[in-house]
Design an enzyme around this catalytic site. Structure first.
Site, PDB file in Angstrom:
ATOM      1  CG  HIS A  30      -2.558  -0.309   7.751  1.00  0.00           C
ATOM      2  ND1 HIS A  30      -1.811  -0.900   6.750  1.00  0.00           N
ATOM      3  CD2 HIS A  30      -3.809  -0.823   7.624  1.00  0.00           C
ATOM      4  CE1 HIS A  30      -2.578  -1.727   6.052  1.00  0.00           C
ATOM      5  NE2 HIS A  30      -3.797  -1.686   6.565  1.00  0.00           N
ATOM      6  CG  ASP A  40       0.831   0.895   5.397  1.00  0.00           C
ATOM      7  OD1 ASP A  40       0.610   0.346   6.482  1.00  0.00           O
ATOM      8  OD2 ASP A  40       0.072   0.777   4.413  1.00  0.00           O
TER       9      ASP A  40
END
Length: 479
Positions: free
Chosen positions: A17, A123
């Site tokens: 990520h 995110d």
């Protein structure tokens, strides 16, 4: 002249990520010279050496002059024996104050000549940070690092829960086939992500999905040509605007410091590949969290040996049971492999620990990829035109495998419904069949993957679908 604007980007702690967040940040500032980005990095308490090295490289030498990296202060240690869902939620929630303080410092130092705060880009796991953005009176956008098909599944399951009051974890072992707008084929329950078949996991992820609707837009790491059906079905006016901007890849992700242990490992691997014929090697790698117990390792070894094909196998040691620590490398490979395996296969294969995946997939000797179907790995494999044999392990990987095999015809299946939290052992026969199938040189799958490889590159070029989509997003920022 447009006033300079700043986005605060907040990735979750996992390396995949973080890398994706850095890549989208680099791309955004390269497209607009009045955009500045600050990436706030949350440091996991059990980061691998590779993650630590990557983060240190970001802090030491900014990738672009208008991208700034701030590592947030360490939070009190959390219990590593929590479930992965609880651990992630507590870890991110514990950073809210640090994020608020960091953004306050940015905005307090602003003057008329400094960039205005234009919004947060969070995110997919960081929905709690929407509250912080609200405190600063700015919109939140999300960067979704998984495919659009999975995003559509979450939205649909969230509606099933909230509108119809159904506990979606009841789909587990129900032989249900779901008709979902983002998929052409009905989706069997056995390939639904493990997280939505677990009561705690379902509650966590569907709560994320509910908050996704509070964002002003969703950047998705995919491209129109790859997931046209899923993206069209999500353009229904019921979800925030979607911006497919992928594939977001860090093609330099394997770069290591000269003279380091990893640099030497990479050099050894590439030298071995240099000695192999074109498209002759099958590469096996299961991601940063992928590992198997000894029974499964032996079946993989038997399948490889029986296939007679050249192979490069990234074999990782499982972490202690009940922890969320990343797998590591074995100190003694012969102890986990069948007796004599390394000697018998020395002329045809190589077993490694850590793998420089991008460099391997880019090498002309690699002809197939046995993969867990993590989305970053999938996009990398498609970019380099390497067909995949799907062997998902956890998270949304079963659904990714289903999409690649059944929906798109871009992979062959070893076992699409495999889950690491079961006692299932995939047999050597199944593994050998999958390896042989993915290494067929004139297969329709290989041809489709080559075509999609070209489309993935064109999507990012000027006038390409993702290039245009990113432009539309930037128009929103500079309204």
């Amino acid at each position: 002249m447009e006033k300079a604007s700043q986005l605060v980007v907040i990735p979750s702690g996992r390396i995949g990520h973080l890398v994706s967040a850095v890549e989208i940040s680099k791309l955004l500032v390269s497209r607009h010279d009045q955009l500045y980005i600050t990436v706030l990095i949350m440091k996991l308490p059990f980061d691998s050496k590779g993650t630590e090295a990557y983060r240190a490289s970001l802090e030491a030498s900014p990738v672009l002059p208008r991208v700034n990296f701030i590592t947030l202060p360490k939070v009190p240690d959390l219990d590593k024996h929590l479930s992965s869902h609880s651990f992630r939620n507590q870890f991110i929630e514990s950073h809210k104050t640090n994020v608020k303080n960091a953004v306050a410092e940015l905005t307090e130092s602003q003057s008329d000549s400094r960039p205005r705060l234009a919004g947060f880009v969070i995110d997919m796991f960081c929905t709690t940070m929407i509250d912080v953005a609200d405190d600063f009176g700015v919109p939140t956008y999300m960067f979704f690092t998984s495919p659009a098909g999975f995003l559509g599944l979450l939205f649909n399951l969230q509606r099933i829960r909230d509108v119809y009051g159904k506990d979606v974890s009841e789909f587990k072992d129900s032989d249900t086939e779901l008709s979902l707008p983002t998929f052409v084929n009905s989706v069997p329950d056995r390939v639904l992500p493990s997280v939505v078949l677990d009561k705690e996991g379902a509650e966590t992820f569907l709560s994320y999905a509910k908050r996704y609707t509070e964002t002003k837009g969703i950047l998705v790491n995919t491209f129109k040509e790859l997931e046209s059906h899923a993206l069209d079905s999500l353009s229904d006016g019921e979800t925030p605007p979607l911006y497919p901007v992928g594939p977001m890849l860090n093609l330099m992700s394997d770069e290591t410091q000269s003279g380091s242990e990893q640099a030497q490992q990479k050099s050894d691997i590439l030298e071995w590949l240099d000695e192999q014929p074109p498209s002759s090697v099958v590469f096996l790698c299961f991601g940063s969290m992928g590992s198997f117990d000894e029974d499964q390792v032996r079946e993989i070894a038997l399948g490889l040996e029986r296939s007679g094909l050249r192979f490069l196998w990234s074999l990782r040691q499982p972490p202690p049971k009940g922890t969320v620590v990343s797998p590591g490398d074995y100190s003694n490979l012969s102890g986990v492999l069948p007796d004599g395996f390394l000697d018998r296969t020395a002329a045809m294969g190589k077993v490694i620990g850590w793998a420089p995946q991008v460099a391997i997939l880019a090498h002309p000797a690699v002809g197939g990829f046995v993969s867990h179907c993590g989305w970053n790995s999938t996009l990398e494999s498609l970019w380099f035109g390497v067909p995949m044999a799907a062997w998902p392990v956890y998270a949304e990987q079963q659904l990714n495998a289903f999409e690649l095999v059944r929906e798109l015809g871009l992979a062959v299946a070893i076992k699409m419904d495999y889950r690491r939290d079961t006692q299932v052992v995939v047999s050597a026969e199944e593994i050998e069949r999958g390896i042989r199938e993915v290494m067929e040189h004139d297969s329709d799958v290989r041809k489709r993957v080559k075509e999609m490889s070209e489309k993935s590159k064109k999507a990012l070029m000027e006038g390409g679908s993702s290039h245009s989509s990113l432009g539309h997003f930037l128009d929103q920022i500079f309204l």
